[in-house]
Design a protein around this motif. Structure first.
Motif, PDB file in Angstrom:
ATOM      1  N   ALA A 629      46.736  27.410  24.841  1.00 12.75           N
ATOM      2  CA  ALA A 629      45.360  27.705  25.213  1.00 12.75           C
ATOM      3  C   ALA A 629      45.104  27.360  26.676  1.00 12.75           C
ATOM      4  O   ALA A 629      44.423  28.098  27.421  1.00 12.75           O
ATOM      5  N   ALA A 630      45.670  26.224  27.114  1.00  8.10           N
ATOM      6  CA  ALA A 630      45.524  25.858  28.532  1.00  8.10           C
ATOM      7  C   ALA A 630      46.227  26.864  29.437  1.00  8.10           C
ATOM      8  O   ALA A 630      45.755  27.170  30.547  1.00  8.10           O
ATOM      9  N   ASP A 631      47.391  27.417  28.975  1.00  7.21           N
ATOM     10  CA  ASP A 631      48.105  28.428  29.749  1.00  7.21           C
ATOM     11  C   ASP A 631      47.265  29.683  29.926  1.00  7.21           C
ATOM     12  O   ASP A 631      47.203  30.283  31.014  1.00  7.21           O
ATOM     13  N   VAL A 632      46.575  30.090  28.848  1.00  8.50           N
ATOM     14  CA  VAL A 632      45.719  31.276  28.941  1.00  8.50           C
ATOM     15  C   VAL A 632      44.610  31.043  29.955  1.00  8.50           C
ATOM     16  O   VAL A 632      44.320  31.901  30.808  1.00  8.50           O
ATOM     17  N   LEU A 633      43.988  29.894  29.900  1.00  9.81           N
ATOM     18  CA  LEU A 633      42.910  29.593  30.834  1.00  9.81           C
ATOM     19  C   LEU A 633      43.427  29.557  32.278  1.00  9.81           C
ATOM     20  O   LEU A 633      42.774  30.056  33.209  1.00  9.81           O
ATOM     21  N   ALA A 634      44.614  28.948  32.451  1.00 15.50           N
ATOM     22  CA  ALA A 634      45.161  28.869  33.807  1.00 15.50           C
ATOM     23  C   ALA A 634      45.518  30.249  34.336  1.00 15.50           C
ATOM     24  O   ALA A 634      45.281  30.565  35.523  1.00 15.50           O
ATOM     25  N   SER A 635      46.087  31.097  33.475  1.00 14.63           N
ATOM     26  CA  SER A 635      46.439  32.455  33.930  1.00 14.63           C
ATOM     27  C   SER A 635      45.200  33.247  34.309  1.00 14.63           C
ATOM     28  O   SER A 635      45.186  33.978  35.316  1.00 14.63           O
ATOM     29  N   LEU A 636      44.144  33.141  33.498  1.00 16.49           N
ATOM     30  CA  LEU A 636      42.899  33.831  33.840  1.00 16.49           C
ATOM     31  C   LEU A 636      42.306  33.296  35.126  1.00 16.49           C
ATOM     32  O   LEU A 636      41.740  34.049  35.949  1.00 16.49           O
ATOM     33  N   LEU A 638      44.009  31.993  37.717  1.00 11.98           N
ATOM     34  CA  LEU A 638      44.791  32.435  38.855  1.00 11.98           C
ATOM     35  C   LEU A 638      44.533  33.904  39.182  1.00 11.98           C
ATOM     36  O   LEU A 638      44.629  34.315  40.341  1.00 11.98           O
ATOM     37  N   SER A 639      44.202  34.695  38.144  1.00 14.11           N
ATOM     38  CA  SER A 639      43.961  36.118  38.382  1.00 14.11           C
ATOM     39  C   SER A 639      42.528  36.409  38.800  1.00 14.11           C
ATOM     40  O   SER A 639      42.170  37.571  39.024  1.00 14.11           O
ATOM     41  N   GLY A 640      41.691  35.381  38.830  1.00 10.23           N
ATOM     42  CA  GLY A 640      40.312  35.567  39.246  1.00 10.23           C
ATOM     43  C   GLY A 640      39.416  36.126  38.166  1.00 10.23           C
ATOM     44  O   GLY A 640      38.303  36.570  38.428  1.00 10.23           O
ATOM     45  N   ARG A 641      39.878  36.205  36.955  1.00  9.33           N
ATOM     46  CA  ARG A 641      39.096  36.779  35.866  1.00  9.33           C
ATOM     47  C   ARG A 641      38.275  35.735  35.102  1.00  9.33           C
ATOM     48  O   ARG A 641      37.587  36.078  34.150  1.00  9.33           O
ATOM     49  N   LEU A 642      38.375  34.488  35.459  1.00  5.75           N
ATOM     50  CA  LEU A 642      37.685  33.431  34.719  1.00  5.75           C
ATOM     51  C   LEU A 642      36.517  32.929  35.556  1.00  5.75           C
ATOM     52  O   LEU A 642      36.680  32.206  36.526  1.00  5.75           O
ATOM     53  N   TRP A 643      35.303  33.376  35.201  1.00  8.35           N
ATOM     54  CA  TRP A 643      34.115  32.885  35.887  1.00  8.35           C
ATOM     55  C   TRP A 643      33.773  31.494  35.383  1.00  8.35           C
ATOM     56  O   TRP A 643      34.152  31.097  34.279  1.00  8.35           O
ATOM     57  N   PRO A 644      32.988  30.731  36.133  1.00  6.63           N
ATOM     58  CA  PRO A 644      32.638  29.364  35.694  1.00  6.63           C
ATOM     59  C   PRO A 644      31.977  29.322  34.331  1.00  6.63           C
ATOM     60  O   PRO A 644      32.287  28.477  33.508  1.00  6.63           O
ATOM     61  N   ALA A 645      31.061  30.246  34.053  1.00  9.80           N
ATOM     62  CA  ALA A 645      30.389  30.231  32.739  1.00  9.80           C
ATOM     63  C   ALA A 645      31.390  30.505  31.631  1.00  9.80           C
ATOM     64  O   ALA A 645      31.382  29.888  30.567  1.00  9.80           O
ATOM     65  N   ARG A 646      32.283  31.484  31.894  1.00  6.13           N
ATOM     66  CA  ARG A 646      33.291  31.802  30.888  1.00  6.13           C
ATOM     67  C   ARG A 646      34.257  30.631  30.706  1.00  6.13           C
ATOM     68  O   ARG A 646      34.736  30.367  29.604  1.00  6.13           O
ATOM     69  N   ALA A 647      34.543  29.945  31.813  1.00 11.10           N
ATOM     70  CA  ALA A 647      35.453  28.798  31.727  1.00 11.10           C
ATOM     71  C   ALA A 647      34.863  27.715  30.835  1.00 11.10           C
ATOM     72  O   ALA A 647      35.541  27.128  29.993  1.00 11.10           O
ATOM     73  N   GLY A 648      33.561  27.434  31.010  1.00 10.58           N
ATOM     74  CA  GLY A 648      32.933  26.412  30.162  1.00 10.58           C
ATOM     75  C   GLY A 648      32.944  26.805  28.703  1.00 10.58           C
ATOM     76  O   GLY A 648      33.236  26.000  27.820  1.00 10.58           O
ATOM     77  N   ALA A 649      32.621  28.087  28.429  1.00 10.75           N
ATOM     78  CA  ALA A 649      32.630  28.550  27.031  1.00 10.75           C
ATOM     79  C   ALA A 649      34.033  28.494  26.456  1.00 10.75           C
ATOM     80  O   ALA A 649      34.234  28.132  25.280  1.00 10.75           O
ATOM     81  N   ALA A 650      35.030  28.864  27.256  1.00  7.19           N
ATOM     82  CA  ALA A 650      36.403  28.831  26.753  1.00  7.19           C
ATOM     83  C   ALA A 650      36.850  27.409  26.448  1.00  7.19           C
ATOM     84  O   ALA A 650      37.536  27.146  25.455  1.00  7.19           O
TER      85      ALA A 650
END
Length: 916
Positions: A629-636, A638-650
């Motif tokens: 799960a941490a790998d998925v978050l880190a990959s997102l 690095l690709s710029g697809r993880l906004w702060p709001a989405r990061a908190g929800a994830a």
């Protein structure tokens, strides 16, 4: 395979770790997606091609994260176990012999021993070692089988209510054969003859490890009647520290219900292995006692049964010749009759006529001389343990008995004539009694002011006189003297048994003194010579946990064996009877002692520490999920697809998925008052509690679809904190090691039973108890239910309302079938009227239903309504499950409606359904 303190169930999977470097290279060759940025000028570059492209690389920390996740998966599937149960050093490939004392002392920590044995068998199974189990209390030739076979037999394995004898240990040594094997000996910690020889025999086959608990063992010697009080002695193996224990005296109250009738605290001082005390009870209360036990000790050695030892005594009253007929108050036996009749069975007749009846006490009132044959027979009776009470009088004072020398049946020598201390011919006044000394059986009795002595026979001064005086006048003159003869005693009252010489017979003190001498005589186990030629039938036998059970078809025991033979399969501790007597044979005898075993120097000894194994596979797989799960978050990221709001929800979602989900909060009992709710008692065993709740869920659904009852979702009840009045029915599954409720919880339970509640006790042991095996669950139920106010019980009769409350039933199966179900016994006046199929019973509801058919497992369904546990096979099993549901429906209907189906208005409809 072992790596330090960690073992692996499937070590071959660790070979996959060698692929981690290849995985590292593959991950480096596959970069993450590039960051996308929108720039207007990029439109000028459309269509252009870059001949020299540069590949980005995956960050090292992301590679490490992925490598750790894969490694956690590989190691998790390899089955790692922290601290697996095995000996240090090289693996022993020889078969494993498990030797168990399996005695009454093993019952003290039997759940821990069984758990420890299960861990050993699991270890042996991983190592593919053959295993044999040898029980020293009942040895059989050990047969080596697979560890899985023995693990399947663990539920039926139970200790015996006796201990290994030297002969059984010798027999066990002869069963070992010649093959090599490793031995692990689960010892109960008690010293006994034959251990050393068996240890030597085992060491010739391979290494031996002794496994025993460090907890001390407490035991209780049989109660003895001494000078009007019950003498109780507790024993222990560890004398290092001071300790307090409580002795509970169990018996039946006037209604016949078992209760704790008295308690006696005892204290062990540091360095002492025994603690003694005396319990003084009225004769009527003492006659109700059935057993004593040490509180908190669940083994047979802490229980002492009573038999007839404390029941009503037989007392023979014999007086000299009656000269004044019709003057009842002057009769030597009048006051004795009045004092002894409420608490003893009185015998009348000549001495030679009553001796064959073997009375407990013989009273001679002013009997001066005895014939030669009478004296010899009476002397033999006293030496055998009888108590002879003699009273003085004119004839004894005038005779020359015991003048020159002490008579065999007199405690002291007497002076000629007597002494008069009051009246017209005396210069003195009547004398009062002096306080009783501490070594007197009368110590502690209050002396009324109006007790006076005006005449008595006098004792000759002798060196032993002071030791034999147990009561005296205020001027020091002996009033009551006593002498021990063999196992019995002779007591002389130096006054008459009537009111001629003193006012003692007119006082309550006279009754109390006779109670302590005549009624409270010794109550030990008779000797082999006394029981020779008799046969005794077992009535109740005791298991290793101290619980009594019906003797069933056990054969009778010869009297000599009952007195002297060692306990074993053919002679079990319990209560035995002949035509008119009952004798209790206890695990601990009057002269027995217990001591810790001293193993030879160099013997390998291990403590009993159950549950040290801890599987790690589940934790590692959970860790792998977290890392992925941490790998998925880190990959997102690095690709710029993880906004702060989405990061908190994830992150919140990941935490919710990885953290253990708490159980739904139980609704407070007060909120359940508006609807019917079934409940089960929380036992502390999570698996058992889940099964109980699933069973009540299935019964609730059945009630909802088949009846007008619509129960709410079932709940678990904590007996210590929850209110019980909101639940009409409590289901209580029994396990061997569930904790005992507190005294406050028992108060709540008794109030619940008295106010209309019902408890369904389910021992869940019909699969093993039905074949004669000892059931730890049944023994635990007896101990749990002992403080409860439970009425007399009987198996469900054919006309009980449970057989027709909703469905017509005669069997009440659950997951198992065939065992009786117990309910409150019908009142004695419940008779069946001619022409009516059912007895006319009252409208009460049985407060308890007891059985062992494991109803919750038969009722249990999952959230989708599918059965969770198999019942029987094929159609027959489904039919059995259906009958189990019908029993549950009848049970709830009985709780809610009482015995309304007993009303005669229902008889025609019931007869029509029965086809009669």
């Amino acid at each position: 395979m072992m790596i330090g303190p960690i073992g692996f169930a499937a070590p071959w999977l660790l070979v996959a770790l060698a692929a981690l470097p290849i995985l590292w290279l593959l991950l480096r060759a596959v970069p993450p997606a590039p960051v996308r940025r929108r720039f207007p000028g990029v439109a000028l570059l459309l269509g252009l091609r870059d001949e020299d492209s540069v590949t980005d690389r995956t960050p090292w920390w992301l590679l490490l994260l992925r490598m750790l996740a894969v490694a956690a998966v590989i190691i998790g599937f390899a089955g790692p176990v922290l601290n697996p149960e095995r000996d240090a050093g090289a693996r022993n490939a020889d078969p494993l012999l498990v030797v168990m004392d399996a005695s009454w002392a093993s019952a003290r920590d039997w759940p821990a021993q069984r758990e420890f044995l299960d861990a050993m068998l699991a270890e042996a199974g991983r190592e593919s070692r053959a295993v044999a189990v040898l029980r020293l209390s009942d040895p059989e030739t050990p047969v080596f089988r697979s560890a899985a076979t023995w693990r399947g037999r663990l539920p039926g394995l139970a200790p015996a209510a006796w201990e290994p004898s030297p002969q059984t240990m010798q027999d066990a040594a002869g069963m070992l054969g010649d093959a090599p094997f490793e031995t692990r000996w689960l010892s109960d910690g008690l010293a006994r003859e034959g251990r050393g020889a068996l240890l030597d025999a085992l060491e010739t086959h391979g290494p031996v490890t002794i496994i025993e608990s460090a907890k001390p063992i407490l035991a209780l010697a049989p109660a003895m009647l001494e000078d009007g009080a019950l003498a109780l002695t507790a024993l222990r193996t560890d004398a290092a520290l001071a300790r307090d224990v409580t002795i509970l005296a169990h018996g039946r109250d006037p209604s016949g219900a078992p209760r704790v009738l008295a308690q006696l605290p005892l204290s062990f001082t540091a360095g002492e292995t025994t603690a003694a005390g005396a319990l003084t009870l009225p004769a009527e209360l003492r006659a109700r006692l059935t057993r004593f036990e040490i509180a908190g000790q669940d083994h047979a050695g802490a229980v002492s049964l009573t038999g007839d030892g404390l029941k009503r005594r037989e007392v023979a009253l014999i007086a000299g010749r009656e000269d004044r007929e019709g003057l009842e108050l002057l009769s030597p036996l009048h006051y004795l009759n009045r004092a002894l009749a409420p608490s003893a069975d009185l015998l009348d007749g000549a001495l030679m006529d009553v001796l064959p009846a073997a009375p407990d006490v013989i009273v001679l009132a002013d009997v001066a001389t005895l014939a030669g044959a009478e004296q010899a027979a009476l002397l033999d009776w006293v030496e055998g343990g009888g108590a002879l009470l003699r009273f003085a009088g004119p004839r004894l004072a005038a005779s020359d008995v015991s003048r020159a020398e002490e008579a065999p049946l007199m405690p002291v020598r007497l002076r000629a004539g007597g002494r008069t201390v009051g009246g017209a011919m005396s210069w003195g006044s009547p004398k009062a009694l002096a306080p009783f000394p501490e070594d007197s059986p009368f110590h502690g009795l209050p002396i009324p002011d109006d007790v006076k002595v005006s005449a008595q026979v006098m004792a000759q001064p002798d060196p032993d006189l002071a030791q034999r005086v147990i009561a005296q006048l205020e001027d020091g003159t002996p009033l009551v003297t006593r002498k021990r003869i063999g196992a019995g005693q002779v007591v002389l009252f130096h006054v008459t048994a009537n009111a001629e010489w003193s006012t003692l017979p007119l006082s309550g003190l006279f009754v109390q003194m006779l109670e302590r001498l005549a009624i409270s005589s010794g109550a030990g186990l008779p000797g082999a010579e006394d029981l020779a030629g008799t046969t005794w039938s077992p009535v109740q036998v005791m298991d290793a946990f101290g619980a009594l059970e019906d003797a069933g078809a056990l054969p009778g025991v010869a009297g000599a064996d009952l007195a002297d033979a060692a306990l074993g399969p053919d002679l079990r501790p319990g209560v035995y009877e002949d035509e008119d007597r009952r004798i209790a044979r206890n695990v601990i005898g009057s002269d027995d002692a217990i001591a810790p075993v001293a193993w030879p120097a160099g013997t390998r000894i291990s403590g009993l520490a159950p549950g040290t194994e801890r599987p790690l596979g589940g934790w590692l797989l959970a860790l792998a999920l977290v890392l992925l799960a941490a790998d998925v978050l880190a990959s997102l990221g690095l690709s710029g697809r993880l906004w702060p709001a989405r990061a908190g929800a994830a992150l919140i979602l990941a935490a919710a998925l990885t953290l253990p989900q708490p159980g739904a909060a139980q609704e407070s009992p007060e909120a359940l008052a508006d609807e019917l709710t079934l409940a089960h008692v929380i036992t502390g065993d999570a698996q058992l509690d889940d099964m109980a709740k699933a069973g009540l869920r299935g019964l609730t659904q059945t009630l909802f679809f088949r009846t007008s009852v619509e129960p709410a979702e079932p709940v678990g009840v904590n007996l210590e904190t929850d209110e019980l009045a909101f639940f009409p029915l409590l289901y209580w599954p029994i396990s061997p090691d569930q904790p005992t409720p507190s005294a406050e919880a028992y108060v709540k339970l008794n109030r619940y039973l008295r106010t209309g509640g019902m408890i369904l006790f389910d021992t869940r042991d019909a699969d093993v108890a039905g074949f004669g095996a000892a059931s730890p669950n049944g023994a635990r139920l007896q101990r749990l239910a002992a403080p409860l106010d439970i009425p007399p019980l009987e198996p469900v009769p054919r006309d009980h309302v449970l057989t027709r409350a909703f469905y017509l039933l005669q069997d009440f199966p659950g997951r198992y079938a065939g065992q009786p179900v117990w309910v409150e016994a019908a009142p004695p006046d419940a008779e069946q009227v001619e022409g009516m199929p059912f007895r006319n019973l009252n409208d009460g509801v049985t407060p308890v239903v007891i059985g062992g058919n494991d109803w919750a497992a038969a009722w249990a369904v999952d959230r989708r309504g599918a059965p969770m546990f198999p019942v029987g096979r094929g159609n027959a099993g489904e039919r059995q499950r259906e009958l189990a549901y019908r029993f549950g429906v009848n049970l709830v209907m009985h709780v809610l409606t009482g015995n309304y189906k007993s009303d005669q208005v229902h008889v025609p409809a019931l007869l029509d359904r029965l086809g009669q």
